[in-house]
Scaffold this active site. Structure first.
Site, PDB file in Angstrom:
ATOM      1  N   ASP A  33     149.544 151.935  97.240  1.00  0.00           N
ATOM      2  CA  ASP A  33     148.504 152.925  97.531  1.00  0.00           C
ATOM      3  C   ASP A  33     149.160 154.308  97.536  1.00  0.00           C
ATOM      4  O   ASP A  33     150.243 154.494  98.090  1.00  0.00           O
ATOM      5  CB  ASP A  33     147.840 152.632  98.884  1.00  0.00           C
ATOM      6  CG  ASP A  33     146.544 153.416  99.053  1.00  0.00           C
ATOM      7  OD1 ASP A  33     145.472 152.781  99.073  1.00  0.00           O
ATOM      8  OD2 ASP A  33     146.611 154.664  99.156  1.00  0.00           O
ATOM      9  N   HIS A 104     138.950 146.050  95.105  1.00  0.00           N
ATOM     10  CA  HIS A 104     140.378 146.036  95.424  1.00  0.00           C
ATOM     11  C   HIS A 104     140.588 145.536  96.834  1.00  0.00           C
ATOM     12  O   HIS A 104     139.739 145.718  97.707  1.00  0.00           O
ATOM     13  CB  HIS A 104     140.994 147.431  95.268  1.00  0.00           C
ATOM     14  CG  HIS A 104     140.264 148.517  96.004  1.00  0.00           C
ATOM     15  ND1 HIS A 104     139.109 149.102  95.508  1.00  0.00           N
ATOM     16  CD2 HIS A 104     140.503 149.113  97.200  1.00  0.00           C
ATOM     17  CE1 HIS A 104     138.690 150.020  96.363  1.00  0.00           C
ATOM     18  NE2 HIS A 104     139.508 150.030  97.401  1.00  0.00           N
TER      19      HIS A 104
HETATM   20  P1  AMP Z   1     138.954 152.458  99.314  1.00  0.00           P
HETATM   21  O1  AMP Z   1     138.616 153.473 100.346  1.00  0.00           O
HETATM   22  O2  AMP Z   1     138.990 151.054  99.874  1.00  0.00           O
HETATM   23  O3  AMP Z   1     138.105 152.571  98.061  1.00  0.00           O
HETATM   24  O4  AMP Z   1     140.454 152.732  98.923  1.00  0.00           O
HETATM   25  C1  AMP Z   1     140.848 153.391  97.773  1.00  0.00           C
HETATM   26  C2  AMP Z   1     142.328 153.624  97.907  1.00  0.00           C
HETATM   27  O5  AMP Z   1     142.832 154.019  96.649  1.00  0.00           O
HETATM   28  C3  AMP Z   1     142.721 154.711  98.907  1.00  0.00           C
HETATM   29  O6  AMP Z   1     143.514 154.123  99.944  1.00  0.00           O
HETATM   30  C4  AMP Z   1     143.525 155.712  98.065  1.00  0.00           C
HETATM   31  O7  AMP Z   1     144.631 156.234  98.749  1.00  0.00           O
HETATM   32  C5  AMP Z   1     143.930 154.872  96.875  1.00  0.00           C
HETATM   33  N1  AMP Z   1     144.180 155.582  95.634  1.00  0.00           N
HETATM   34  C6  AMP Z   1     143.433 156.566  95.063  1.00  0.00           C
HETATM   35  N2  AMP Z   1     143.960 156.944  93.895  1.00  0.00           N
HETATM   36  C7  AMP Z   1     145.073 156.184  93.706  1.00  0.00           C
HETATM   37  C8  AMP Z   1     146.054 156.111  92.682  1.00  0.00           C
HETATM   38  N3  AMP Z   1     146.018 156.886  91.587  1.00  0.00           N
HETATM   39  N4  AMP Z   1     147.066 155.220  92.826  1.00  0.00           N
HETATM   40  C9  AMP Z   1     147.124 154.442  93.929  1.00  0.00           C
HETATM   41  N5  AMP Z   1     146.229 154.461  94.917  1.00  0.00           N
HETATM   42  C10 AMP Z   1     145.220 155.330  94.820  1.00  0.00           C
END
Ligand code: AMP
Length: 121
Positions: A33, A104
């Protein structure tokens, strides 16, 4: 709701955005993440186009579901959090604050966590 091909994780799957692959197989990809909430914070995503846990559970084939879950367990082992313990979080929809509309699972570990939910505001 239809799947948005331009979501960030779709771009990562297509190799259009960089990431550090922790694990990949036919069914799933795992990567860190970008904004870690614990010493261990890894995302595991299915290769198929599913918006949320609900969508995945309803539409993915048994093979995809098994493949994804096996990958999830395998990644937890790779991350060495089996003995210390870890949490899997799958946000789905607005109240959960799901930000990326590609299903995810967050694997979180490496520190003591609060019990299930943060207190209400
Ligand atoms: P959610 O709130 O469950 O949709 O979580 C989405 C997650 O994706 C968050 O914890 C972000 O920090 C993470 N995220 C967003 N963009 C990226 C990226 N490019 N690479 C890795 N993680 C990401």
């Amino acid at each position: 709701m239809t799947y948005d091909d331009n979501n960030i994780f779709a771009k990562i799957l297509r190799g259009e955005l960089p990431t550090k692959k922790i694990y990949e197989d036919e069914y799933a990809l795992a990567f860190p993440d970008i904004s870690p909430q614990a010493p261990v914070h890894v995302l595991v995503i299915p290769k198929g186009k599913y918006i949320s846990a609900t969508d995945f559970g309803a539409k993915a084939s048994p093979t995809e579901i098994t493949g994804f879950y096996r990958a999830l367990s395998h990644v937890a082992k790779l991350l060495n959090v089996e003995a210390s313990g870890y949490r899997i979080i799958c946000n789905a929809g607005p109240d959960s604050q799901q930000m990326v509309p590609h299903f995810h699972a967050h694997i979180l570990g490496g520190r003591k966590m609060g019990h299930i939910l943060a207190p209400k505001d």
